[in-house]
Design a protein around this motif. Structure first.
Motif, PDB file in Angstrom:
ATOM      1  N   LYS A 174       0.843  -1.181   0.000  1.00  0.00           N
ATOM      2  CA  LYS A 174       0.000   0.000   0.000  1.00  0.00           C
ATOM      3  C   LYS A 174       0.889   1.244   0.000  1.00  0.00           C
ATOM      4  CE  LYS A 174      -3.611   2.365   2.444  1.00  0.00           C
ATOM      5  NZ  LYS A 174      -4.382   2.467   3.659  1.00  0.00           N
ATOM      6  N   LEU A 175       0.634   2.127  -0.955  1.00  0.00           N
ATOM      7  CA  LEU A 175       1.371   3.382  -1.017  1.00  0.00           C
ATOM      8  C   LEU A 175       0.664   4.436  -0.187  1.00  0.00           C
ATOM      9  CD1 LEU A 175       2.190   3.679  -4.828  1.00  0.00           C
ATOM     10  CD2 LEU A 175       3.791   3.202  -2.992  1.00  0.00           C
ATOM     11  N   THR A 176       1.440   5.256   0.472  1.00  0.00           N
ATOM     12  CA  THR A 176       0.845   6.376   1.187  1.00  0.00           C
ATOM     13  C   THR A 176       0.438   7.446   0.183  1.00  0.00           C
ATOM     14  OG1 THR A 176       2.947   7.523   1.459  1.00  0.00           O
ATOM     15  CG2 THR A 176       2.323   5.934   3.193  1.00  0.00           C
ATOM     16  N   ARG A 177      -0.397   8.346   0.618  1.00  0.00           N
ATOM     17  CA  ARG A 177      -0.829   9.456  -0.235  1.00  0.00           C
ATOM     18  C   ARG A 177       0.393  10.292  -0.656  1.00  0.00           C
ATOM     19  NH1 ARG A 177      -5.910  11.631  -0.471  1.00  0.00           N
ATOM     20  NH2 ARG A 177      -6.038  13.671  -1.429  1.00  0.00           N
ATOM     21  N   ARG A 178       1.288  10.510   0.286  1.00  0.00           N
ATOM     22  CA  ARG A 178       2.484  11.303   0.016  1.00  0.00           C
ATOM     23  C   ARG A 178       3.366  10.641  -1.043  1.00  0.00           C
ATOM     24  NH1 ARG A 178       6.561  13.221   4.739  1.00  0.00           N
ATOM     25  NH2 ARG A 178       6.602  15.344   3.958  1.00  0.00           N
ATOM     26  N   SER A 193       2.402   8.449  -3.284  1.00  0.00           N
ATOM     27  CA  SER A 193       1.668   8.461  -4.552  1.00  0.00           C
ATOM     28  C   SER A 193       1.793   9.811  -5.248  1.00  0.00           C
ATOM     29  CB  SER A 193       0.199   8.134  -4.315  1.00  0.00           C
ATOM     30  OG  SER A 193       0.055   6.834  -3.802  1.00  0.00           O
ATOM     31  N   ASP A 201      -5.733   5.065  -2.051  1.00  0.00           N
ATOM     32  CA  ASP A 201      -5.725   5.819  -0.795  1.00  0.00           C
ATOM     33  C   ASP A 201      -7.014   6.605  -0.641  1.00  0.00           C
ATOM     34  OD1 ASP A 201      -4.221   6.888   1.619  1.00  0.00           O
ATOM     35  OD2 ASP A 201      -4.686   8.750   0.530  1.00  0.00           O
ATOM     36  N   ARG A 235      -9.868   6.170   2.273  1.00  0.00           N
ATOM     37  CA  ARG A 235     -10.307   7.271   3.142  1.00  0.00           C
ATOM     38  C   ARG A 235     -11.826   7.415   3.125  1.00  0.00           C
ATOM     39  NH1 ARG A 235      -6.112  11.608   4.140  1.00  0.00           N
ATOM     40  NH2 ARG A 235      -4.156  10.647   3.492  1.00  0.00           N
TER      41      ARG A 235
END
Length: 81
Positions: free
Chosen positions: A2-6, A8, A74, A78
């Motif tokens: 899973k990639l973080t928003r940052r 990405s 992400d 959310r």
């Protein structure tokens, strides 16, 4: 994974940067006197740089797709929280 928003957003910014810089670089290479022979045939100088640009654009595109997918995942995560 899973990639973080940052992360990405960083990957998306990298992809945009790649697509802004490399085409301009190729235009400048094509204008260089070393790019073509007097008869108009491409030189090794031009060919090497063309391969470099195409490879960079391909990698930039792949990185952008990964970043976009991570951003969408992400955003969806959310919404469900």
């Amino acid at each position: 994974m899973k990639l973080t928003r940052r992360a990405s957003l960083f990957l998306l910014a990298f992809a945009v940067w790649t697509w802004l810089i490399w085409p301009n670089f190729m235009v400048n290479i094509a204008k260089d006197v070393r790019a073509f022979t007097d008869s108009g045939a491409p030189t090794t100088f031009f060919t090497v740089h063309l391969v470099l640009v195409l490879t960079s654009l391909a990698l930039g595109t792949v990185i952008g797709v990964i970043g976009w997918r991570g951003f969408r995942a992400d955003r969806a995560a959310r919404k469900t929280d």
